[in-house]
Scaffold this motif. Structure first.
Motif, PDB file in Angstrom:
ATOM      1  N   PRO A 177      -7.239   4.543 -10.252  1.00 32.05           N
ATOM      2  CA  PRO A 177      -5.859   4.063 -10.287  1.00 32.05           C
ATOM      3  C   PRO A 177      -5.510   3.229  -9.065  1.00 32.05           C
ATOM      4  O   PRO A 177      -6.212   3.267  -8.055  1.00 32.05           O
ATOM      5  N   ALA A 178      -4.405   2.508  -9.145  1.00 35.41           N
ATOM      6  CA  ALA A 178      -4.024   1.606  -8.067  1.00 35.41           C
ATOM      7  C   ALA A 178      -3.781   2.340  -6.760  1.00 35.41           C
ATOM      8  O   ALA A 178      -4.010   1.801  -5.680  1.00 35.41           O
ATOM      9  N   ASP A 179      -3.316   3.590  -6.848  1.00 40.30           N
ATOM     10  CA  ASP A 179      -3.036   4.374  -5.647  1.00 40.30           C
ATOM     11  C   ASP A 179      -4.170   5.347  -5.333  1.00 40.30           C
ATOM     12  O   ASP A 179      -3.959   6.378  -4.704  1.00 40.30           O
ATOM     13  N   GLY A 180      -5.368   4.994  -5.745  1.00 36.60           N
ATOM     14  CA  GLY A 180      -6.501   5.895  -5.561  1.00 36.60           C
ATOM     15  C   GLY A 180      -6.879   6.147  -4.121  1.00 36.60           C
ATOM     16  O   GLY A 180      -7.593   7.099  -3.817  1.00 36.60           O
ATOM     17  N   MET A 181      -6.411   5.290  -3.196  1.00 31.22           N
ATOM     18  CA  MET A 181      -6.735   5.472  -1.786  1.00 31.22           C
ATOM     19  C   MET A 181      -5.484   5.639  -0.935  1.00 31.22           C
ATOM     20  O   MET A 181      -5.512   5.447   0.275  1.00 31.22           O
ATOM     21  N   GLY A 182      -4.380   5.989  -1.563  1.00 29.09           N
ATOM     22  CA  GLY A 182      -3.131   6.149  -0.836  1.00 29.09           C
ATOM     23  C   GLY A 182      -2.029   5.334  -1.473  1.00 29.09           C
ATOM     24  O   GLY A 182      -2.194   4.769  -2.560  1.00 29.09           O
ATOM     25  N   PRO A 183      -0.895   5.220  -0.821  1.00 29.24           N
ATOM     26  CA  PRO A 183       0.250   4.527  -1.424  1.00 29.24           C
ATOM     27  C   PRO A 183       0.069   3.027  -1.562  1.00 29.24           C
ATOM     28  O   PRO A 183       0.755   2.406  -2.371  1.00 29.24           O
ATOM     29  N   GLU A 184      -0.834   2.434  -0.768  1.00 31.03           N
ATOM     30  CA  GLU A 184      -1.019   0.989  -0.849  1.00 31.03           C
ATOM     31  C   GLU A 184      -1.951   0.637  -2.005  1.00 31.03           C
ATOM     32  O   GLU A 184      -3.024   1.224  -2.159  1.00 31.03           O
ATOM     33  N   ALA A 185      -1.529  -0.327  -2.804  1.00 30.19           N
ATOM     34  CA  ALA A 185      -2.286  -0.748  -3.985  1.00 30.19           C
ATOM     35  C   ALA A 185      -2.909  -2.116  -3.730  1.00 30.19           C
ATOM     36  O   ALA A 185      -2.368  -2.928  -2.992  1.00 30.19           O
ATOM     37  N   PRO A 186      -4.057  -2.397  -4.363  1.00 32.70           N
ATOM     38  CA  PRO A 186      -4.678  -3.701  -4.176  1.00 32.70           C
ATOM     39  C   PRO A 186      -3.976  -4.788  -4.976  1.00 32.70           C
ATOM     40  O   PRO A 186      -3.559  -4.583  -6.111  1.00 32.70           O
ATOM     41  N   GLY A 187      -3.871  -5.953  -4.361  1.00 36.73           N
ATOM     42  CA  GLY A 187      -3.298  -7.109  -5.033  1.00 36.73           C
ATOM     43  C   GLY A 187      -3.844  -8.374  -4.397  1.00 36.73           C
ATOM     44  O   GLY A 187      -4.504  -8.322  -3.359  1.00 36.73           O
ATOM     45  N   VAL A 188      -3.596  -9.492  -5.014  1.00 39.82           N
ATOM     46  CA  VAL A 188      -4.112 -10.766  -4.522  1.00 39.82           C
ATOM     47  C   VAL A 188      -2.956 -11.714  -4.257  1.00 39.82           C
ATOM     48  O   VAL A 188      -2.039 -11.839  -5.081  1.00 39.82           O
ATOM     49  N   VAL A 189      -3.007 -12.373  -3.099  1.00 40.98           N
ATOM     50  CA  VAL A 189      -2.019 -13.381  -2.745  1.00 40.98           C
ATOM     51  C   VAL A 189      -2.744 -14.533  -2.054  1.00 40.98           C
ATOM     52  O   VAL A 189      -3.500 -14.324  -1.115  1.00 40.98           O
ATOM     53  N   TYR A 190      -2.575 -15.748  -2.582  1.00 40.31           N
ATOM     54  CA  TYR A 190      -3.210 -16.947  -2.024  1.00 40.31           C
ATOM     55  C   TYR A 190      -4.729 -16.788  -1.886  1.00 40.31           C
ATOM     56  O   TYR A 190      -5.328 -17.209  -0.911  1.00 40.31           O
ATOM     57  N   GLY A 191      -5.337 -16.143  -2.866  1.00 36.29           N
ATOM     58  CA  GLY A 191      -6.784 -15.952  -2.849  1.00 36.29           C
ATOM     59  C   GLY A 191      -7.265 -14.866  -1.913  1.00 36.29           C
ATOM     60  O   GLY A 191      -8.463 -14.760  -1.654  1.00 36.29           O
ATOM     61  N   CYS A 192      -6.346 -14.034  -1.429  1.00 38.61           N
ATOM     62  CA  CYS A 192      -6.701 -12.976  -0.481  1.00 38.61           C
ATOM     63  C   CYS A 192      -6.406 -11.608  -1.095  1.00 38.61           C
ATOM     64  O   CYS A 192      -5.320 -11.398  -1.664  1.00 38.61           O
ATOM     65  N   LEU A 193      -7.327 -10.685  -0.965  1.00 42.78           N
ATOM     66  CA  LEU A 193      -7.070  -9.303  -1.339  1.00 42.78           C
ATOM     67  C   LEU A 193      -6.201  -8.681  -0.254  1.00 42.78           C
ATOM     68  O   LEU A 193      -6.540  -8.728   0.930  1.00 42.78           O
ATOM     69  N   TRP A 195      -3.723  -5.149   0.455  1.00 39.54           N
ATOM     70  CA  TRP A 195      -3.262  -3.837   0.006  1.00 39.54           C
ATOM     71  C   TRP A 195      -1.826  -3.641   0.475  1.00 39.54           C
ATOM     72  O   TRP A 195      -1.542  -3.662   1.667  1.00 39.54           O
ATOM     73  N   GLN A 196      -0.923  -3.412  -0.477  1.00 40.69           N
ATOM     74  CA  GLN A 196       0.493  -3.280  -0.174  1.00 40.69           C
ATOM     75  C   GLN A 196       1.076  -2.060  -0.883  1.00 40.69           C
ATOM     76  O   GLN A 196       0.669  -1.715  -1.985  1.00 40.69           O
ATOM     77  N   ASP A 197       2.043  -1.424  -0.221  1.00 43.64           N
ATOM     78  CA  ASP A 197       2.839  -0.389  -0.865  1.00 43.64           C
ATOM     79  C   ASP A 197       3.993  -1.104  -1.554  1.00 43.64           C
ATOM     80  O   ASP A 197       4.874  -1.647  -0.875  1.00 43.64           O
ATOM     81  N   PRO A 198       4.008  -1.165  -2.882  1.00 41.50           N
ATOM     82  CA  PRO A 198       5.061  -1.920  -3.577  1.00 41.50           C
ATOM     83  C   PRO A 198       6.474  -1.469  -3.211  1.00 41.50           C
ATOM     84  O   PRO A 198       7.417  -2.240  -3.290  1.00 41.50           O
ATOM     85  N   ARG A 199       6.602  -0.195  -2.770  1.00 41.89           N
ATOM     86  CA  ARG A 199       7.929   0.316  -2.403  1.00 41.89           C
ATOM     87  C   ARG A 199       8.323  -0.095  -0.985  1.00 41.89           C
ATOM     88  O   ARG A 199       9.500  -0.132  -0.644  1.00 41.89           O
TER      89      ARG A 199
END
Length: 214
Positions: A177-193, A195-199
């Protein structure tokens, strides 16, 4: 450290970099070539001189395939400079050999006191290249979080090895799952991975362009 464990580290890193090549090419480009023997030996010599021990073999195995990361200029997209292209791991970025010893040596003062109380570790990962605030340490007991603000602290190990950590990163990226390593989820911005907490994201101006992997 067994040959099998070192091979696991290299294989897990290879899987991660292949994911980056396909899904986050700017992060992939930020990875430095393997560290040279001279780079590792110079940093290790200082660690031995100051602390009396050398690098864990698993860490040198990782540097044999990637010597760290660099920050690429993407100001065309990120005018505020919020996105660190090499910060593609949940706990920051892969430090170079010279960067990895800074947090440990920062615990030594001119009077001979060791604020880390003799702990034997180096820092494979840090929140920034200067590795001044927090990151992950590697010791004989495993991989855990260190922090050096409002005091110097080492938490209990989170993972038994770098290999186990990278394998967990790969599972989170590919299967969730997206929170498999904590509250920060993986995402991509400008070609960069990234990890952000959406909240409570670290990104400000660029968060609107961040797209979650899952």
């Amino acid at each position: 450290m067994s040959t099998e464990q070192m091979e696991r580290t290299a294989a897990a890193w290879g899987q991660l970099t292949e994911w980056l090549r396909v899904h986050a090419p700017t992060s992939h480009t930020s990875i430095l070539p393997p560290a040279t023997a001279a780079e590792i030996e110079e940093a290790e010599a200082r660690l031995r001189h100051e602390c009396g021990y050398g690098f864990p073999p698993e860490l040198t195995a990782l540097w044999a395939v990637a010597g760290g990361v660099r920050q690429l200029d993407i100001d065309e997209y990120d005018e505020e400079g919020e996105v660190a292209t090499g910060r593609f791991l949940p706990h920051g970025l892969l430090l170079t050999p010279a960067q990895s010893i800074r947090p440990r040596l920062a615990g030594l003062d001119s009077q001979g006191k060791d604020y880390w109380e003799g702990a034997r570790w180096a820092a494979p990962f840090g929140n920034y290249r200067e590795a001044a605030d927090t990151g992950l340490y590697l010791s004989a007991d495993g991989l855990g979080k260190w922090r050096a603000y409002e005091g110097m602290f080492m938490d209990e190990p989170l993972y038994p090895s770098i290999a186990a950590y990278l394998e967990a990163v790969n599972r989170t990226l590919t299967a969730g799952p997206a929170d498999g390593m904590g509250p920060e989820a993986p995402g991509v911005v400008y070609g960069c991975l990234s990890w952000q907490d959406p909240r409570d994201p670290r990104l400000d101006e660029t968060f609107a362009d961040w797209r979650p992997v899952h």
